[in-house]
Design an enzyme around this catalytic site. Sequence first.
Site, short mmCIF file in Angstrom:
data_model
loop_
_atom_site.label_atom_id
_atom_site.label_comp_id
_atom_site.label_asym_id
_atom_site.label_seq_id
_atom_site.Cartn_x
_atom_site.Cartn_y
_atom_site.Cartn_z
N SER A 1 -15.94 2.94 -5.34
CA SER A 1 -15.55 1.65 -5.92
C SER A 1 -14.07 1.70 -6.27
O SER A 1 -13.24 2.21 -5.51
CB SER A 1 -16.43 1.37 -7.14
OG SER A 1 -16.10 0.13 -7.71
N TYR B 1 2.57 -0.12 -1.58
CA TYR B 1 2.36 0.20 -3.00
C TYR B 1 3.09 1.48 -3.40
O TYR B 1 3.73 1.53 -4.46
CB TYR B 1 0.85 0.32 -3.27
CG TYR B 1 0.53 0.82 -4.67
CD1 TYR B 1 0.56 -0.05 -5.75
CD2 TYR B 1 0.21 2.16 -4.90
CE1 TYR B 1 0.29 0.41 -7.04
CE2 TYR B 1 -0.07 2.62 -6.17
CZ TYR B 1 -0.03 1.74 -7.24
OH TYR B 1 -0.29 2.20 -8.50
N TYR C 1 -10.80 -8.44 -4.12
CA TYR C 1 -11.09 -7.01 -3.96
C TYR C 1 -11.95 -6.50 -5.12
O TYR C 1 -12.98 -5.85 -4.91
CB TYR C 1 -9.76 -6.24 -3.88
CG TYR C 1 -9.90 -4.73 -3.86
CD1 TYR C 1 -10.48 -4.08 -2.78
CD2 TYR C 1 -9.45 -3.96 -4.93
CE1 TYR C 1 -10.60 -2.70 -2.75
CE2 TYR C 1 -9.55 -2.58 -4.91
CZ TYR C 1 -10.14 -1.95 -3.82
OH TYR C 1 -10.25 -0.59 -3.81
N LYS D 1 -15.87 -5.00 -5.28
CA LYS D 1 -16.21 -3.67 -5.80
C LYS D 1 -17.14 -3.78 -7.02
O LYS D 1 -17.99 -2.91 -7.24
CB LYS D 1 -14.94 -2.90 -6.15
CG LYS D 1 -14.08 -2.52 -4.94
CD LYS D 1 -14.75 -1.51 -4.00
CE LYS D 1 -13.77 -0.94 -2.98
NZ LYS D 1 -14.37 0.08 -2.12
N1 LIG Z 1 -6.06 4.29 -2.45
C1 LIG Z 1 -6.31 3.74 -3.63
O1 LIG Z 1 -5.41 3.54 -4.48
C2 LIG Z 1 -7.73 3.38 -4.01
C3 LIG Z 1 -8.02 3.12 -5.36
C4 LIG Z 1 -9.32 2.77 -5.70
C5 LIG Z 1 -10.30 2.70 -4.73
N2 LIG Z 1 -9.99 2.96 -3.42
C6 LIG Z 1 -11.06 2.86 -2.44
O2 LIG Z 1 -11.15 4.11 -1.74
C7 LIG Z 1 -11.57 3.89 -0.39
C8 LIG Z 1 -10.56 4.53 0.56
O3 LIG Z 1 -9.26 4.01 0.29
P1 LIG Z 1 -7.97 4.62 1.02
O4 LIG Z 1 -6.79 4.13 0.26
O5 LIG Z 1 -8.17 6.07 1.25
O6 LIG Z 1 -8.05 3.82 2.42
P2 LIG Z 1 -7.17 3.96 3.76
O7 LIG Z 1 -6.14 5.02 3.62
O8 LIG Z 1 -6.73 2.56 4.09
O9 LIG Z 1 -8.27 4.40 4.81
C9 LIG Z 1 -9.34 3.54 5.04
C10 LIG Z 1 -10.38 4.24 5.88
O10 LIG Z 1 -11.49 3.35 6.03
C11 LIG Z 1 -11.77 3.17 7.41
N3 LIG Z 1 -12.36 1.86 7.64
C12 LIG Z 1 -11.93 0.65 7.23
N4 LIG Z 1 -12.77 -0.31 7.64
C13 LIG Z 1 -13.76 0.32 8.34
C14 LIG Z 1 -14.92 -0.12 9.02
N5 LIG Z 1 -15.23 -1.42 9.09
N6 LIG Z 1 -15.71 0.80 9.62
C15 LIG Z 1 -15.42 2.11 9.56
N7 LIG Z 1 -14.32 2.61 8.93
C16 LIG Z 1 -13.51 1.70 8.33
C17 LIG Z 1 -10.44 3.38 8.12
O11 LIG Z 1 -10.69 3.75 9.47
P3 LIG Z 1 -9.62 3.57 10.68
O12 LIG Z 1 -8.27 3.90 10.12
O13 LIG Z 1 -10.13 4.51 11.70
O14 LIG Z 1 -9.69 2.15 11.13
C18 LIG Z 1 -9.88 4.55 7.28
O15 LIG Z 1 -10.46 5.76 7.69
C19 LIG Z 1 -11.70 2.38 -0.22
O16 LIG Z 1 -13.04 1.99 -0.42
C20 LIG Z 1 -10.82 1.83 -1.34
O17 LIG Z 1 -11.22 0.54 -1.74
C21 LIG Z 1 -8.73 3.30 -3.03
#
Ligand SMILES: NC(=O)c1ccc[n+]([C@@H]2O[C@H](COP(=O)([O-])OP(=O)(O)OC[C@H]3O[C@@H](n4cnc5c(N)ncnc54)[C@H](OP(=O)(O)O)[C@@H]3O)[C@@H](O)[C@H]2O)c1
Length: 251
Positions: free
Chosen positions: A143, A200, A157, A161
């Site tokens: 989340s 960001y 968003y 979540k």
């Molecule tokens: N980063 C933050 O600050 C943060 C904070 C709180 C929560 N989160 C949560 O943590 C999770 C990961 O975030 P992140 O920042 O690491 O994301 P990220 O760097 O943008 O990576 C996203 C990943 O999700 C995959 N993806 C997206 N849509 C998909 C789909 N429909 N089917 C299969 N794979 C899919 C992408 O695959 P491809 O690249 O192969 O397309 C990639 O591997 C998310 O749920 C996000 O909401 C992140």
Amino acid sequence: MSSDNTGRTAVVTGASKGIGAGIAKALAGSGAAVVVNYRTDAEGAERVVAEITAKGGRALAVRADVAKGEEGVRELFARARAAYGPVDILVNNAGVVAFGPLTELTEEEFHRETTTNMLAPMLTTKALAAQEDVTAASVVNVSTGGTLSHPAYASLYVATKSALEAYTIIAAKELGPRGIRVNAVQPGASDTEGTRAAGYVGSELEARAIAATPLGRSGTPGDYGPLVAFLASEDARWITGALVLASGGSR
Ligand SMILES: NC(=O)c1ccc[n+]([C@@H]2O[C@H](COP(=O)([O-])OP(=O)(O)OC[C@H]3O[C@@H](n4cnc5c(N)ncnc54)[C@H](OP(=O)(O)O)[C@@H]3O)[C@@H](O)[C@H]2O)c1
């Protein structure tokens, strides 16, 4: 003591980069065979697999767009089961975000975020529960700490979540009698490929977030793996329906 998931099979959605990649590596390090799911980034997924196997772990990259409906999810589970047997760890990490004022909401963005952040975890959880040969399992939903801080310009968003968290609590009630635990982690703002692409990382917004974080930095992909490996493991046998904040104290 680190968590032990030896002999178990994990599916991590969206594990080609970022937080999902960190979780996949930690689960493999705890002994699980890991399916590294991705949507477009085959190279990133293969890099994660290579890192795991170089350390003696077991991993397989499987392409599936989990937001595209049940067919892709069924195929993902079929591939995972064929390679490693019944799936007993599921991490719903794939997620998408777009920040902006609520006056600029489009229906297209609504459907993109709701299908990825809400529908996909519901379909994968359904697929996990549909495995009749699974008697104990752990689902971890990724989340955001934003469900506590409710930041402006993240209405859609955070709404998706918050729905995922409600689903987590209800799924824990429905699946508990079958020995399936369902929990969620709430990451703080982190330095990932996704937040870099969104502009960001390095921004004024990030500087203000770090200043408001007791531990004084942004999160990293490696910060969440040990927590998820613990929640997946037998060490967390009494924990279900929990929402665990991991944000360096920011809330
Ligand atoms: N980063 C933050 O600050 C943060 C904070 C709180 C929560 N989160 C949560 O943590 C999770 C990961 O975030 P992140 O920042 O690491 O994301 P990220 O760097 O943008 O990576 C996203 C990943 O999700 C995959 N993806 C997206 N849509 C998909 C789909 N429909 N089917 C299969 N794979 C899919 C992408 O695959 P491809 O690249 O192969 O397309 C990639 O591997 C998310 O749920 C996000 O909401 C992140």
